[in-house]
Every structure is written in C-alpha cells, then in structure tokens.
Design an enzyme around this catalytic site. Structure first.
Site, mmCIF file in Angstrom:
data_model
loop_
_atom_site.group_PDB
_atom_site.id
_atom_site.type_symbol
_atom_site.label_atom_id
_atom_site.label_comp_id
_atom_site.label_asym_id
_atom_site.label_seq_id
_atom_site.Cartn_x
_atom_site.Cartn_y
_atom_site.Cartn_z
ATOM 1 N N ALA A 1 -32.406 -28.501 11.085
ATOM 2 C CA ALA A 1 -31.895 -27.531 12.041
ATOM 3 C C ALA A 1 -32.582 -26.199 11.794
ATOM 4 O O ALA A 1 -33.191 -26.002 10.743
ATOM 5 C CB ALA A 1 -30.383 -27.374 11.880
ATOM 6 N N MET A 2 -32.479 -25.303 12.783
ATOM 7 C CA MET A 2 -33.135 -24.002 12.665
ATOM 8 C C MET A 2 -32.222 -22.915 13.206
ATOM 9 O O MET A 2 -31.705 -23.025 14.319
ATOM 10 C CB MET A 2 -34.481 -24.031 13.413
ATOM 11 C CG MET A 2 -35.200 -22.700 13.472
ATOM 12 S SD MET A 2 -35.694 -22.151 11.819
ATOM 13 C CE MET A 2 -35.608 -20.381 12.037
ATOM 14 N N GLU A 3 -32.088 -21.841 12.411
ATOM 15 C CA GLU A 3 -31.061 -20.823 12.655
ATOM 16 C C GLU A 3 -31.414 -19.748 13.669
ATOM 17 O O GLU A 3 -30.839 -18.651 13.603
ATOM 18 C CB GLU A 3 -30.734 -20.144 11.326
ATOM 19 C CG GLU A 3 -31.858 -19.240 10.755
ATOM 20 C CD GLU A 3 -32.781 -19.916 9.768
ATOM 21 O OE1 GLU A 3 -32.938 -21.155 9.856
ATOM 22 O OE2 GLU A 3 -33.368 -19.218 8.925
ATOM 23 N N GLU B 1 -26.488 -23.156 9.040
ATOM 24 C CA GLU B 1 -27.224 -22.362 10.034
ATOM 25 C C GLU B 1 -26.418 -21.148 10.496
ATOM 26 O O GLU B 1 -26.989 -20.089 10.762
ATOM 27 C CB GLU B 1 -27.632 -23.216 11.241
ATOM 28 C CG GLU B 1 -28.436 -24.479 10.922
ATOM 29 C CD GLU B 1 -29.647 -24.242 10.027
ATOM 30 O OE1 GLU B 1 -30.160 -23.114 9.980
ATOM 31 O OE2 GLU B 1 -30.069 -25.200 9.344
ATOM 32 N N HIS C 1 -26.783 -18.272 8.155
ATOM 33 C CA HIS C 1 -28.033 -17.536 8.360
ATOM 34 C C HIS C 1 -27.904 -16.448 9.417
ATOM 35 O O HIS C 1 -28.693 -15.502 9.430
ATOM 36 C CB HIS C 1 -29.146 -18.474 8.824
ATOM 37 C CG HIS C 1 -29.823 -19.252 7.733
ATOM 38 N ND1 HIS C 1 -30.239 -18.693 6.552
ATOM 39 C CD2 HIS C 1 -30.203 -20.559 7.671
ATOM 40 C CE1 HIS C 1 -30.838 -19.620 5.803
ATOM 41 N NE2 HIS C 1 -30.820 -20.766 6.463
HETATM 42 N N1 BES Z 1 -34.545 -22.311 8.122
HETATM 43 C C1 BES Z 1 -34.365 -23.709 7.949
HETATM 44 C C2 BES Z 1 -35.215 -24.535 8.884
HETATM 45 C C3 BES Z 1 -36.630 -24.736 8.418
HETATM 46 C C4 BES Z 1 -36.910 -25.645 7.439
HETATM 47 C C5 BES Z 1 -37.669 -24.052 9.005
HETATM 48 C C6 BES Z 1 -38.215 -25.842 7.033
HETATM 49 C C7 BES Z 1 -38.959 -24.236 8.594
HETATM 50 C C8 BES Z 1 -39.249 -25.133 7.611
HETATM 51 C C9 BES Z 1 -32.921 -24.097 8.169
HETATM 52 O O1 BES Z 1 -32.004 -23.085 7.960
HETATM 53 C C10 BES Z 1 -32.617 -25.161 7.154
HETATM 54 O O2 BES Z 1 -32.587 -24.855 5.999
HETATM 55 N N2 BES Z 1 -32.415 -26.407 7.588
HETATM 56 C C11 BES Z 1 -32.197 -27.501 6.699
HETATM 57 C C12 BES Z 1 -30.815 -28.051 6.842
HETATM 58 C C13 BES Z 1 -29.868 -27.446 5.863
HETATM 59 C C14 BES Z 1 -28.453 -27.949 6.065
HETATM 60 C C15 BES Z 1 -30.268 -27.668 4.427
HETATM 61 C C16 BES Z 1 -33.201 -28.567 7.047
HETATM 62 O O3 BES Z 1 -33.830 -28.442 8.072
HETATM 63 O O4 BES Z 1 -33.329 -29.507 6.274
HETATM 64 ZN ZN ZN Z 2 -31.642 -22.639 5.998
#
Ligand code: BES
Ligand code: ZN
Length: 872
Positions: free
Chosen positions: A272-274, A308, A311
């Site tokens: 996911a992306m925030e 998310e 964030h």
């Molecule tokens: N900011 C990240 C998304 C992301 C991950 C962007 C890698 C660019 C590269 C997001 O907040 C995140 O951490 N997502 C996790 C899920 C979370 C519940 C650990 C993910 O995508 O695994």
């Molecule tokens: Zn994150």
C-alpha cells in the site's frame, strides 16, 4: 562494476511554490499529455533550471517573471542517468517570483511506477486504469518536478478524463466541466493541497464503486473497490473510521484534509502507499469478503490501513528531510500500526504477533555482517529503493517499541505531539525527534538511540547469577551478536541497552531496570528465594538476544511447560535459543529438546514462531538423507494440538483459534500426517464438487496439503480453481502454495505459470518463492528459472524492491558453500543495483547454512533416531 558518480541533490537557486498541473491520460494508447505551470521562486539569478525528469518528453518550456516578458527555453538537456533535465534559457532569470511553464508527454507504463496502467476486466473485457506510485523517486516519471522530500510545495491538479470514469486525487473535487475540445471528456479540478512532498502526490482514473462514511471527527472516508464489490470495502471502512480519531487523539493533531480515499488497485507493486488523502492498496490489503476472506487477511487489512493512516501524520504532515531518515517514516508507522490494531481489535493479541513478525525478523537480518545501520547515507535512486527493507521497517519498529517502553507512554506522547507541532508542514530528521522526546522525558534519548540507529547490529546479553543469602547477584555483559558465532573483536561496539528483569514471583512485572552503557555490570536483586527464576527482558521488548548460564536456563525451561512464563517470553526464549544454535553457540539438539517442551502450548503466536523455525530447520535438513526424520518430529510435536483443535470451529471461538487451526493443520498436512492428509483430501474433493465449500480459514492448509502430496490432477484442479476465483485473495492463496507440488515436471509447469498472464506481475515473486521454499528440487528449479528468465524478470520490476524479494526467496535456502559462489558470480554479471545488499546477505546466509549443516547434522540425526527407539 561501473563506478558511480557522486550523487548530487538538486540546486536550490530555483524552487517551486505551487505546481499547477493538468494531465490528460489516454487509456487506449497508454500515453499522457501534461501541462505544468509552476509558481517558482528564483533565489539567485541564473540562466538554467535543473529539475528531475525521467521517461518524459518535454515539448516546450518557458519562464515568465512576475510582471515581465515570457522567456522561451532554448534547450532541454536530459541527464538520463541522473534522472534530471536542465532547461537552458537565453537570458538570465532574475531573482524573484515567476512562472515556469512546461508542456510534455509521457507513457502510461506497465512497470507499476510513476504514472502507469493497471489492468482489470469488466464484463469479460480487458480494460485499464491509470494510476500512480511515486515513492520513492518516481513522481519525475509523471511530470518534471523537484522530486526531493524536502522540496515541498502546494499542488493544483486538474485531470482530463473520459466522462464515465472516476477521477481521484489527493484533494476533493472543486470543479467538473465538459472538456471544450472533446465531448467525451470532462475536466476535473481538485482543491489546492497543503504544502507537501512530490512523492505523496497521486491520481487515479478508472472504474470503481465505493462505500462511504464519516469519522467522528468529521472527515469523509471512502473505500473504492472494483465495480460490483463495494461490499468488500466495508471492513476497511470500519477500520479507517475508527483509526482516524484514534490517531487524532494519540497525536493531539487533527487529520488536516477534508477527505480521505482508500482505493484498491489491481496491479500494485508494494502492499500500500500513503499518498496524502488518496491511499492506494493492493486489492488483498484492502478488500474483505465476509464469507471468502480468512482471519489472517482481515488482520492484514487492519494492519495496513493502520500503517498508511499513521503516515498521514508521520510522513505526510511531518516529512523526513532526506531518504536517510526513511526509517523514521517506516519504522514508526510499522510500530504504531500495532498500537492502532490493538486498540481496534484487542482480541487479535497483536503485540505478541509483532514479536514474531517484526522483532525476530529484524534480529535475524541484523545479525549478518552485511546488514546496515538504520540510518544510512543514500543518494542515487537505486540506493533509496534498497533501504525499503527489514532494517528500516522491522528493526526501526522494534527500536521504537523499545524506546516507547523506556520512556513510558505519557512522556512518549508528549514528545511526539511536540515534534508534530514543531515540524508540521515541514521536514525533520532523526535528531529532531530525539530532541523532542528528550525534552518531554528528561532522559538521554539521543545518546541511547544513536547507539541503535547509527551502528548496525545489536548485542547479545550474557547473564550469570549467584545467590548471596536472600539476594541474587547478576553478572551482565554485552557483546555484538554475530550470526556466525562469537568473535574476538578488539574494538567491540557498545550499545546503551535498557534492560528490565523479572522473577518467577511476578513474571509480568519488571522488578529491576538498568541502562547498561558499558561492556559489563553487576546487578543486585534483593529478596529472591533460591528456587525462584530470573528472567531478563520480560515482554521481549529490548532489541537483543540473551545467553543465560546453563543453570539459569535450566530454571526457566519448566516455565515453558507449565506456562508460567508469558507467551511472548516463551516465544522469545525459544527464538533466542534457535538463533544461538544457528550461530553455533549451543547445539541444535538442545533446541529440539526445548521445542518438545511446547507440546502443551495453547498460544497461536508461540506456535507460529516455533513452526517457522522448524520450517527453517526442515529446509536445512532437506539437504540430507534424513529429511523424513524431521518430518516425523514435526508430526509428533503438532499432533496433540491438532487433535485438540479438530477441523471444525466451535461456538465461542475467535480470531486466534482460526489462525491456530489453519497453522497446525497446514503443518501436519505438509509433514505428511496420515489422518490430516486423508481428511484434507476428503474436504478438498467436496469443495471442488461444490458439495461443501471449505471455510476461508481452512483453504490454505487444505490446498497446501493436497498439493504437497498431489499429482498432475491435483495441479490441474488447483489451476482451475485459480482461474475461476473472483477474489484476488483466493488467487494469491492458491499461487502461494502451488510450489508444493513434488514432481519435477509439474514444478516446471508452476514456474511457467508464474510468468503467465494468469498471475499479476506483483504476485509472480511469491509463486517462484513458493517453489523455492517447498523442496530441494523446487529450490534448484526456481533458481534455474530465475537465471533463465533474468532479463524478463529484471525488466518487469526495473530494479525495485520486488527483485530483492525474489532473489531472497529463491536463493536464501541453499546450504552448500559453492552455491554462495555461484549466486555471487551470477549477480556480478547480471547487475541488479537495488538488490546488491540483498545478494550479499543471501550469500552470507548460504554460507551460514552450510556451516550449520556441517556442524550439527550428525548430532541432529542421532537425536532424531534415538527418540524413536523406546528406552529399554
Ligand atoms: N511507503 C510505503 C510504500 C512503499 C514501499 C513505497 C516500498 C515505495 C517502496 C508504505 O507505507 C508501506 O510501508 N507499505 C507496506 C505495507 C505496510 C503495512 C508494512 C508495504 O507496501 O509492504
Ligand atoms: Zn509505510
């Protein structure tokens, strides 16, 4: 290896104040046209502007000084390697405000980054949505911009889209009108955003349904789902509406935007992306079907939503100054997501799961010589991609948990609040947070935390005891824990280690606390009866491993069998011993004996962690000719709990019972437990025939069991179920276990399937990983497959973190020295910049496995044989 030029950040002589951005995507030709009109500030006269720009063609560019004449740019100098463009002007742009206008075109790519296309089908027809993923450095693929987290600006976004499509962006819609040049299009204008970083900008154009609600603090929350699946958004909606007020209260800062949308995107690389106000998710991280979703999916959705939404404050409102401080974003969100889920779903006992999922994972990775400090210098985009790893996430979350425990909730919140207020709408660094927490708590936060974030690794705490009358005197020392065992390092690093200690009198209560800031110390604990045990690190909060003297360990072990140790401490003790065995500090046979003391274990998470370690051991022993003996050990250990649980849930059972049943039956089935296998086959048959549909929680264990002991008919049936499945969750469930099929020709079919149109690009990795993790044959075949298809795989993920994940899943399980050399040499000639460190870590793990096998295999074999022969 090509020498990397030193990375340079963008010059600051021209910076943006506001981006006026118009984008017109073409969902048929997969292109887009863009118009940027940016209000900029020139701080120093210059005749060029340097911006980030990648895979975009600039058509025209000009600069209009406020109240002055338009100056056309005479050249666009692309520095492709650096993902920059220099706009050259024939005369000097004077200090002051002005407007930068750029017309450009780009491609809606299929790489799941930048502005890209996502495939879905609607009434049997293939269609595409246009969506964005900008973090970390891909906003520059959608529009020329100053793509650094500290260069914040406001955004006015307008999308020109087919009138029957949904168009979303960070803010609410303020105007929607027909597009003058084309009747079939509309022009959708969104409200001005607060000042924000480019990586958080987002837009989505596609066909979606939604469910909507208001949170108690007046924010409009919508969950967007594929058409016809609005119902599946209800669970996430409920979590989100509970979570927003929870964070508002926790941070004492309200959510600053009028709306928040959560949307499921079919093709999506991360979980996911925030994006501020428009959070994007994989379908499986957002959609829950009451009948067809299992308990672990529900839990995953809750955690991801919690992550998310955190964030939105921590990351979006206050943003890291540079990617070096990425861990602050991700570590913090990965910690507080548990706090949030614990608040919403106390019955999940989620903090115990944290220890198994994040804490132990981080310790394992951080014990390697090829780990890295939490805070690490990064420059080039591939170096930034590389740090979205378990150190930033799981070690980051673990040291924040330790810190929170050290400070106490009240002062921690006070400090967090001060930090958010001081830096809101700005950028901050790790030091800034320490300073606020130090102020709030009066404790030496920076000194303590620097020892955890600026140096890699963690200590092993060595403990011995003596009884002096009614006092217990502990000798406690620290040294660096290395996965390959103790070393005699001259300049061994030191950590500032908060250590708490409890006794059997009250295992849940800390009796003594110290801050160990030197190599060793003595602690005197008064009033401890000689027959009472002492436990270090109750709650398993401190980020370290423990090595007890044998007498201390002996006294603790009954606490496993009689359950007087807390679940989280039973788990932690077992996990420490397992990693000590892998490092050659105790014998693996000792750990097997400790594992046998868990027969009466009732706790899901404790079983889950144990099961995971046994999986590691089983994979190691698949290199031997006594693999079957460890299967028998597993069957014997899991049979009593399996019998107790049975197949069908009873009234009054909850979330954790469902998880435990799935875990145990899957483990028994995989290990070839006869009765489980037969029942799994029977239930599978009824499921396939439509007589009795398997409950969602039983599907994974049943699919795994029948495949593990299945043939080509089983595989055909599973692939048919896969094709018929309407939910991505069900497709993923099947994809993850297909690799269990034993026959070599069928393994090959599964691998080919992984790269077929049937599998979404982000899921290919788990299919190949599933093959590699299932058997010795699978491991070899998967590695060969990755080598043979390297170009396609690398091209598909363009570097990115999925390629690192793929490499790790494929090669981490080897246990022969020469495989480390082979892996190393392959990646010397097949470059994957964002996976360099992962490759080194894998090679190190292979060598560690090989050493472990050589050291302990014979003893393990002897022990497994001996426990079968009844004593005479
Ligand atoms: N900011 C990240 C998304 C992301 C991950 C962007 C890698 C660019 C590269 C997001 O907040 C995140 O951490 N997502 C996790 C899920 C979370 C519940 C650990 C993910 O995508 O695994
Ligand atoms: Zn994150």
């Amino acid at each position: 290896m090509p020498e990397r030029r030193p990375f340079v950040r963008l010059p600051t002589d021209v910076y943006p104040v506001n981006y006026g951005l118009r984008l017109k995507p073409d969902l048929v030709d997969f292109t887009f046209e863009g118009k940027l009109e940016a209000a900029v500030e020139v701080t120093q006269g210059t005749n060029q502007i340097v911006m980030n720009c990648a895979d975009i063609d600039i058509i025209t560019a000009s600069f209009v000084p406020d109240g002055g004449e338009e100056i056309n740019a005479t050249g666009f100098n692309y520095q492709n390697e650096d993902e920059k463009v220099t706009l050259c002007f024939p005369s000097t742009l004077q200090k002051g405000s002005g407007s930068l206008k750029i017309d450009f075109v780009g491609e809606l790519n299929d790489k799941m980054k930048g502005f890209y296309r996502s495939k879905y089908s609607s009434s049997g027809e293939v269609r595409y949505a246009a969506v964005t993923q900008f973090e970390a450095t891909d906003a520059r693929r959608a529009f020329p911009c100053w793509d650094e987290p500290a260069i914040k600006a406001t955004f006015d976004i307008t999308l020109i889209v087919p009138k029957d499509r949904v168009a979303l962006s960070n803010m609410n819609v303020v105007d929607r009108k027909p597009y003058a040049e084309d009747q079939s299009l509309v022009e959708v204008k969104f409200a001005t955003t607060p000042i924000m970083s480019t990586y958080l900008v987002a837009f989505v154009i596609g066909e979606y349904d939604f469910v909507e609600s208001q949170s108690s603090d007046g924010v409009t929350v919508r969950v967007y789902t594929p058409v016809g699946k609005a119902e599946q958004g209800k669970f996430a909606l409920e979590v989100a509406t509970k979570t927003l007020p929870f964070y508002k209260d926790y941070f004492s800062v309200p959510y600053p935007l009028p709306k928040i949308d959560l949307i499921a995107i079919a093709d999506f690389a991360a979980g996911a992306m925030e994006n501020w106000g428009l959070v994007t998710y994989r379908e499986t991280a957002l959609l829950i079907d009451p009948k067809n979703s299992c308990a672990s999916s529900r839990q995953w959705v809750a955690l991801v939503v919690g992550h998310e939404l955190a964030h939105q404050w921590f990351g979006n409102l206050v943003t890291m100054e540079w990617w070096t401080h990425l861990w602050l974003n991700e570590g913090f969100a990965s910690w507080i997501e548990y706090l949030c889920v614990d608040h919403c779903f106390p019955e999940y006992d989620i903090w115990t799961q944290f220890v198994s999922a994040d804490y132990t994972r981080a310790l394992d990775l951080d014990a390697l010589d090829n780990s890295h400090p939490i805070e690490v210098d990064v420059g080039h985009p591939s170096e930034v991609d590389e740090i979205f790893d378990a150190i930033s996430y799981s070690k980051g979350a673990s040291v924040i948990r330790m810190l929170h425990n050290y400070i106490g909730d009240e002062d921690f919140r006070k400090g967090m609040n001060a930090y958010l207020l001081k830096f809101q709408h700005k950028n901050a660094s790790t030091e800034d947070l320490w300073e606020c927490l130090e102020q709030a708590s009066g404790k030496p936060i920076a000194a303590v935390m620097n020892s955890w974030t600026k140096q890699m690794g963690f200590p092993i705490i060595v403990v011995d005891q003596e009884q002096h009358g009614s006092d217990r005197v502990l000798k406690i020392s620290q040294k660096k824990f290395c996965a390959s065992g103790p070393r005699n390092d001259e300049d061994c690093p030191n950590w500032m280690v908060p250590i708490s200690i409890c006794t059997s009198e009250d295992p849940s209560c800390t009796k003594t606390k110290i801050l160990l800031d030197q190599p060793e110390t003595t602690v005197n604990i008064t009033n401890v009866a000689p027959d009472h045990w002492i436990k270090i690190n109750p709650g398993t909060v401190g980020f370290y491993r423990i090595q007890y003297s044998s007498a201390m360990l002996e006294s603790l072990l009954p606490g496993i069998r009689d359950l007087t140790l807390l679940p989280v401490d039973r788990l932690g003790l077992q996990n420490d011993l397992f990693s000590l065995a892998r490092a050659g500090m105790i014998s693996t046979v000792e750990v097997l004996k400790v594992m046998e003391a868990f027969v009466n274990e009732p706790n899901y998470t404790v079983w889950s962690d144990l099961s995971c370690n046994l999986g590691v051991l089983s994979s190691l022993l698949s290199h031997t000719d006594f693999h079957e003996d460890i299967q028998e050990f597993i069957r014997d250990l899991f049979t009593p709990i399996g019998m107790k649980l049975g197949w069908d849930s009873r009234t009054g059972e909850g979330h954790l019972d469902a998880l435990l049943r799935g875990l145990v039956l899957g483990k028994l089935g995989k290990a070839g437990h006869k009765a489980t296998l037969e029942e799994a086959r029977r239930r599978f048959r009824e499921h396939v025939e439509g007589k009795q549909i398997l409950s969602a929680d039983l599907r994974s264990p049943v699919y795994l069991t029948v495949l593990k002991h299945g043939d080509s008919t089983t595989l055909d049936t599973m692939l048919k179920l896969h094709k018929q499945a309407d939910m991505q969750e069900e497709k993923n469930r099947i994809e993850r276990v297909l690799g269990a099929i034993p026959a070599p020709d069928l393994i090959q079919r599964v691998l080919n399937f992984a790269l077929s149109e049937e599998v979404r690009p982000q899921d290919t990795v788990s299919v190949i990983g599933g093959v590699a993790g299932s058997s010795k044959q699978g491991r070899k075949a998967a590695w060969k497959f990755v080598k043979d298809n390297w170009e396609e795989l690398h091209n598909r993920y363009q570097g990115g973190f999925l390629i690192s994940r793929l490499i790790k899943l494929t090669v981490d399980g080897f246990a022969i020295d020469k495989m480390a050399a082979e892996v190393k040499s392959f990646f010397e000639s097949h470059h994957a910049p964002a996976a360099e460190r992962t490759v080194q870590q894998c090679c190190e793990n292979i060598l560690l496995n090989a050493a472990w096998l050589k050291r302990d295999a014979d003893d393990i074999h002897q022990y497994l044989l001996q426990r079968k022969t009844p004593p005479v």
